[in-house]
Design an enzyme around this catalytic site. Structure first.
Site, PDB file in Angstrom:
ATOM      1  N   SER A  33      36.820  44.535  29.931  1.00 11.41           N
ATOM      2  CA  SER A  33      37.521  43.339  30.080  1.00 11.41           C
ATOM      3  C   SER A  33      36.318  42.234  30.526  1.00 11.41           C
ATOM      4  O   SER A  33      36.466  40.998  30.649  1.00 11.41           O
ATOM      5  CB  SER A  33      38.578  43.232  31.228  1.00 11.41           C
ATOM      6  OG  SER A  33      39.735  43.435  30.914  1.00 11.41           O
ATOM      7  N   LYS A  79      36.041  39.396  28.338  1.00 12.35           N
ATOM      8  CA  LYS A  79      36.685  38.081  28.552  1.00 12.35           C
ATOM      9  C   LYS A  79      35.463  37.155  28.821  1.00 12.35           C
ATOM     10  O   LYS A  79      35.803  35.741  28.700  1.00 12.35           O
ATOM     11  CB  LYS A  79      37.712  38.007  29.570  1.00 12.35           C
ATOM     12  CG  LYS A  79      38.874  39.079  29.120  1.00 12.35           C
ATOM     13  CD  LYS A  79      39.810  39.137  30.426  1.00 12.35           C
ATOM     14  CE  LYS A  79      41.133  39.966  29.873  1.00 12.35           C
ATOM     15  NZ  LYS A  79      40.914  41.260  29.509  1.00 12.35           N
ATOM     16  N   SER A  88      43.192  38.909  34.541  1.00 11.34           N
ATOM     17  CA  SER A  88      42.743  39.665  33.396  1.00 11.34           C
ATOM     18  C   SER A  88      43.939  40.252  32.400  1.00 11.34           C
ATOM     19  O   SER A  88      44.020  41.351  31.863  1.00 11.34           O
ATOM     20  CB  SER A  88      41.926  40.910  33.764  1.00 11.34           C
ATOM     21  OG  SER A  88      41.131  41.544  32.982  1.00 11.34           O
TER      22      SER A  88
END
Length: 318
Positions: free
Chosen positions: A96, A99, A154
Site C-alpha cells: 500500500s 498509494k 488504506s
C-alpha cells in the site's frame, strides 16, 4: 524548466547506472574523481545538492543488528543528508505504499472538490485480505474525502474509485502513475494498479519511494491528511441518502500504540502489507530543532518488527 532538467538528468543517471533486473544500481556513478557524498558536498551536481539526498554505494550497505528488514532508509529532509541506508536500490513490492504515487497523481491532475461516483469495479474487490472502506456501487463522495479514507484507512476500493475517476480505467491511471514517478526521478519503479494489491510486475525501490514522498510533502494538504489518527466522512448512497463512516489510521504512532523516541514527533506516513511485500512503512517526522525526516522500512517480517525497526531508525536522529 529547472525541475524538468533535474528529472531528465536524474533519469539518465539512474538508467545508465543500472546493473541488472533484480538488483538496481545507484542513481549516479562517481566519475572524473568526484566525491559525491551523501551530505551533498560542494562536488555534487547542483540538481542533487539543491533538493535531494544522494546515496553513494558506500552509504547504501550500512549495518545495524536491530534493522533486519530487506531495505531501510532515513534521511534528514531539511539538510538532504542520509543518516542510514541499506539496499535502497533493490527492487521490491510496495504493497500500500503504492498509494503515495496515486496520491501524487491526484494532487497533480485532479480537483479535490470533484464528486466521485463509486463504480461496480470499485465496490467489488474480491481479493482475499484486501482492506476495504466498504463503499457501495452508486455512492457519491467528494474526492478529498475519498483520498483521506484512502490514505488514513488504506481502503483499496477508494483507490479503484480514484483511478477510474481520474484515468478512466485502471490501465489509463497506471500510465499516469508511471509518468508521475518518472517526473519525480523514480525511474526504477513500475506501477500497474493504484492500491498495491500484489502483481509481479508492480514494483519499486526504497529510494524511488523516498523521491515520491519527498514530492508529496511539499503539499500542505497531504501533510494535514496523513497527520489524522481518524477521519469521519459523510457521503450519499445511490438513493441519495446520507451515509457517515469513521476510518481509523493504520499508523501505530498516531494511534498511541507505538512511541517515538524523545524529541521526535511523527507527523504521519503510510503503512503497507501483502504476503510478498512483507510489512512496510514510510514516515515523515520532525525533531526538536524543527528539522524534517523521511524514514522507510520495506519487507519487515511482521507488524511488531516493522514498528520496532522504525523506532530504531528514528533513534539515529541526533
Amino acid at each position: 524548466m529547472k525541475r524538468k532538467l533535474f528529472c531528465l538528468l536524474l533519469s539518465v543517471l539512474l538508467l545508465t547506472g543500472c546493473r541488472n533486473q533484480d538488483k538496481l544500481a545507484l542513481p549516479y556513478t562517481n566519475t572524473d574523481g568526484l566525491n559525491l557524498s551523501a551530505d551533498t558536498s560542494e562536488n555534487a551536481p547542483d540538481f542533487f545538492a539543491s533538493d535531494l539526498a544522494v546515496i553513494p554505494d558506500e552509504l547504501n550497505h550500512m549495518s545495524d543488528p536491530e534493522i533486519t528488514a530487506e531495505s531501510s532508509l532515513i534521511v534528514n529532509d531539511t539538510d538532504n543528508k542520509v543518516i542510514y541506508a541499506n539496499n535502497v536500490y533493490e527492487r521490491l513490492y510496495p504493497a500500500s505504499l503504492t498509494k503515495l504515487i496515486t496520491t501524487l497523481v491526484v494532487f497533480e491532475k485532479a480537483d479535490l472538490s470533484d464528486m466521485v461516483t463509486i463504480s461496480y469495479n470499485a465496490s467489488h474487490i474480491t481479493e482475499s485480505g484486501a482492506k476495504l472502506c466498504g463503499f457501495k456501487e452508486g455512492d457519491s463522495i467528494k474526492l478529498e474525502d475519498l483520498l483521506s479514507a484512502f490514505l488514513i484507512y488504506s481502503g483499496n476500493d477508494a483507490g479503484v474509485a480514484i483511478a477510474e475517476h481520474i484515468g478512466g480505467t485502471i490501465g489509463g491511471f497506471a500510465k499516469m502513475m508511471n509518468q508521475a514517478a518518472k517526473d519525480a526521478g523514480a525511474v526504477h519503479s513500475n506501477f500497474v494498479n493504484p492500491h498495491g494489491l500484489h502483481d509481479d510486475n508492480h514494483y519499486t525501490t526504497a529510494y524511488d519511494l523516498y523521491l515520491i514522498f519527498h514530492q508529496l510533502v511539499q503539499y500542505d494538504k497531504f501533510l494535514s491528511i496523513i497527520n489524522n489518527s481518524e477521519y469521519t466522512v459523510t457521503y450519499k448512497d445511490a438513493a441519495g441518502d446520507p451515509v457517515t463512516k469513521n476510518f481509523l489510521t493504520t499508523n501505530r504512532y498516531l494511534k498511541g500504540e507505538e512511541k517515538a523516541p524523545e524529541g521526535i514527533t511523527v507527523l504521519g506516513g503510510k503503512t503497507g502489507t501483502t504476503n510478498k511485500a512483507g510489512n512496510c512503512l514510510i514516515l515523515y517526522s520532525k525533531d526538536k530543532n524543527n528539522k524534517d525526516y523521511i524514514s522507510l522500512v520495506l519487507k519487515a517480517n511482521n507488524s511488531d518488527s516493522l514498528f520496532s525497526q522504525m523506532t530504531d531508525l528514528l533513534k539515529m536522529i541526533k
